[in-house]
Design a protein around this motif. Structure first.
Motif, PDB file in Angstrom:
ATOM      1  N   ILE A   1     -67.006 -22.886 -49.399  1.00 30.12           N
ATOM      2  CA  ILE A   1     -67.593 -23.328 -50.663  1.00 30.12           C
ATOM      3  C   ILE A   1     -68.291 -24.677 -50.483  1.00 30.12           C
ATOM      4  CG2 ILE A   1     -67.056 -24.100 -53.022  1.00 30.12           C
ATOM      5  CD1 ILE A   1     -64.838 -21.929 -53.012  1.00 30.12           C
ATOM      6  N   ASP A   2     -67.673 -25.557 -49.700  1.00 28.51           N
ATOM      7  CA  ASP A   2     -68.273 -26.868 -49.457  1.00 28.51           C
ATOM      8  C   ASP A   2     -69.512 -26.781 -48.571  1.00 28.51           C
ATOM      9  OD1 ASP A   2     -66.346 -28.034 -51.028  1.00 28.51           O
ATOM     10  OD2 ASP A   2     -65.148 -28.786 -49.364  1.00 28.51           O
ATOM     11  N   PHE A   3     -69.543 -25.798 -47.669  1.00 27.35           N
ATOM     12  CA  PHE A   3     -70.677 -25.601 -46.766  1.00 27.35           C
ATOM     13  C   PHE A   3     -71.188 -24.163 -46.876  1.00 27.35           C
ATOM     14  CE2 PHE A   3     -67.989 -28.655 -44.129  1.00 27.35           C
ATOM     15  CZ  PHE A   3     -68.674 -29.790 -44.546  1.00 27.35           C
TER      16      PHE A   3
ATOM     17  N   ILE B   1     -69.048 -20.070 -40.072  1.00 24.90           N
ATOM     18  CA  ILE B   1     -67.623 -20.423 -40.135  1.00 24.90           C
ATOM     19  C   ILE B   1     -66.778 -19.212 -39.758  1.00 24.90           C
ATOM     20  CG2 ILE B   1     -65.732 -20.979 -41.732  1.00 24.90           C
ATOM     21  CD1 ILE B   1     -67.776 -22.851 -43.181  1.00 24.90           C
ATOM     22  N   HIS B   2     -67.090 -18.073 -40.345  1.00 27.62           N
ATOM     23  CA  HIS B   2     -66.323 -16.856 -40.054  1.00 27.62           C
ATOM     24  C   HIS B   2     -66.452 -16.466 -38.584  1.00 27.62           C
ATOM     25  CE1 HIS B   2     -65.051 -16.133 -44.132  1.00 27.62           C
ATOM     26  NE2 HIS B   2     -66.302 -16.240 -44.559  1.00 27.62           N
ATOM     27  N   ALA B   3     -67.650 -16.560 -38.044  1.00 29.02           N
ATOM     28  CA  ALA B   3     -67.862 -16.202 -36.634  1.00 29.02           C
ATOM     29  C   ALA B   3     -67.135 -17.162 -35.700  1.00 29.02           C
ATOM     30  CB  ALA B   3     -69.359 -16.179 -36.317  1.00 29.02           C
TER      31      ALA B   3
ATOM     32  N   VAL C   1     -63.400 -16.814 -35.000  1.00 30.29           N
ATOM     33  CA  VAL C   1     -63.052 -15.766 -34.041  1.00 30.29           C
ATOM     34  C   VAL C   1     -63.454 -16.165 -32.623  1.00 30.29           C
ATOM     35  CG1 VAL C   1     -63.514 -13.373 -33.386  1.00 30.29           C
ATOM     36  CG2 VAL C   1     -63.260 -13.965 -35.797  1.00 30.29           C
ATOM     37  N   GLU C   2     -64.610 -16.788 -32.486  1.00 27.93           N
ATOM     38  CA  GLU C   2     -65.194 -17.050 -31.173  1.00 27.93           C
ATOM     39  C   GLU C   2     -64.725 -18.338 -30.512  1.00 27.93           C
ATOM     40  OE1 GLU C   2     -69.362 -17.064 -31.999  1.00 27.93           O
ATOM     41  OE2 GLU C   2     -69.375 -14.967 -32.634  1.00 27.93           O
ATOM     42  N   SER C   3     -64.323 -19.325 -31.277  1.00 26.85           N
ATOM     43  CA  SER C   3     -64.023 -20.646 -30.726  1.00 26.85           C
ATOM     44  C   SER C   3     -62.599 -21.075 -31.062  1.00 26.85           C
ATOM     45  CB  SER C   3     -65.017 -21.675 -31.275  1.00 26.85           C
ATOM     46  OG  SER C   3     -64.623 -22.985 -30.933  1.00 26.85           O
ATOM     47  N   ALA C   4     -61.784 -21.220 -30.034  1.00 27.60           N
ATOM     48  CA  ALA C   4     -60.408 -21.678 -30.241  1.00 27.60           C
ATOM     49  C   ALA C   4     -60.385 -23.090 -30.820  1.00 27.60           C
ATOM     50  CB  ALA C   4     -59.628 -21.619 -28.933  1.00 27.60           C
ATOM     51  N   HIS C   5     -61.320 -23.934 -30.362  1.00 29.06           N
ATOM     52  CA  HIS C   5     -61.380 -25.306 -30.862  1.00 29.06           C
ATOM     53  C   HIS C   5     -61.723 -25.321 -32.357  1.00 29.06           C
ATOM     54  CE1 HIS C   5     -61.970 -29.598 -31.030  1.00 29.06           C
ATOM     55  NE2 HIS C   5     -63.204 -29.414 -31.491  1.00 29.06           N
TER      56      HIS C   5
ATOM     57  N   LEU D   1     -59.497 -26.618 -35.641  1.00 29.61           N
ATOM     58  CA  LEU D   1     -60.009 -27.525 -36.674  1.00 29.61           C
ATOM     59  C   LEU D   1     -59.885 -26.892 -38.059  1.00 29.61           C
ATOM     60  CD1 LEU D   1     -63.311 -28.821 -35.017  1.00 29.61           C
ATOM     61  CD2 LEU D   1     -61.192 -30.107 -35.342  1.00 29.61           C
ATOM     62  N   PHE D   2     -60.293 -25.637 -38.154  1.00 32.32           N
ATOM     63  CA  PHE D   2     -60.254 -24.919 -39.425  1.00 32.32           C
ATOM     64  C   PHE D   2     -58.822 -24.811 -39.955  1.00 32.32           C
ATOM     65  CE2 PHE D   2     -59.824 -21.171 -42.044  1.00 32.32           C
ATOM     66  CZ  PHE D   2     -60.913 -21.255 -42.903  1.00 32.32           C
ATOM     67  N   ASP D   3     -57.901 -24.416 -39.089  1.00 33.00           N
ATOM     68  CA  ASP D   3     -56.502 -24.275 -39.507  1.00 33.00           C
ATOM     69  C   ASP D   3     -55.904 -25.618 -39.918  1.00 33.00           C
ATOM     70  OD1 ASP D   3     -56.613 -21.552 -39.094  1.00 33.00           O
ATOM     71  OD2 ASP D   3     -55.592 -21.622 -37.146  1.00 33.00           O
ATOM     72  N   SER D   4     -56.218 -26.666 -39.167  1.00 32.01           N
ATOM     73  CA  SER D   4     -55.720 -28.003 -39.512  1.00 32.01           C
ATOM     74  C   SER D   4     -56.249 -28.434 -40.873  1.00 32.01           C
ATOM     75  CB  SER D   4     -56.135 -29.025 -38.452  1.00 32.01           C
ATOM     76  OG  SER D   4     -55.543 -28.733 -37.227  1.00 32.01           O
ATOM     77  N   TYR D   5     -57.529 -28.174 -41.111  1.00 28.70           N
ATOM     78  CA  TYR D   5     -58.135 -28.514 -42.397  1.00 28.70           C
ATOM     79  C   TYR D   5     -57.458 -27.735 -43.524  1.00 28.70           C
ATOM     80  CZ  TYR D   5     -61.460 -29.205 -46.132  1.00 28.70           C
ATOM     81  OH  TYR D   5     -62.022 -29.514 -47.349  1.00 28.70           O
ATOM     82  N   ASP D   6     -57.244 -26.456 -43.311  1.00 30.00           N
ATOM     83  CA  ASP D   6     -56.640 -25.600 -44.330  1.00 30.00           C
ATOM     84  C   ASP D   6     -55.227 -26.076 -44.689  1.00 30.00           C
ATOM     85  OD1 ASP D   6     -56.920 -23.288 -46.039  1.00 30.00           O
ATOM     86  OD2 ASP D   6     -55.449 -22.303 -44.738  1.00 30.00           O
TER      87      ASP D   6
END
Length: 78
Positions: A9-11, A18-20, A23-27, A31-36
């Motif tokens: 929603i913010d981006f 973001i969705h891709a 799946v493709e990038s562990a890094h 980051l996404f999980d930490s943010y969530d």
């Protein structure tokens, strides 16, 4: 009104990326999980489900902004 700050929603211009990248990038996924997790913690404090001091809340908000900046930079550069 208290709301969560979802990255899609913010981006909105990066929603597909973001969705891709989740799946493709562990890094990026880290980051996404930490943010969530951080956003959920802030939401719980703001909605009084898990009351904390203003100092704690403000520190978490600053952490969320720093992490969001890092995610945005990653999105722009990848």
């Amino acid at each position: 009104m208290i709301t969560k700050h979802q990255l899609s929603i913010d981006f909105p211009e990066y929603e597909e990326k973001i969705h891709a990248l989740k799946v493709e990038s562990a890094h990026f996924r880290k980051l996404f999980d930490s943010y969530d997790v951080l956003d959920h913690e802030i939401y719980n404090i703001e909605s009084d489900a898990d009351p904390k001091s203003d100092d704690v809340l403000n520190k978490l908000r600053k952490d969320r902004v720093r992490l969001k900046d890092e995610i945005y930079t990653f999105l722009k550069n990848n």
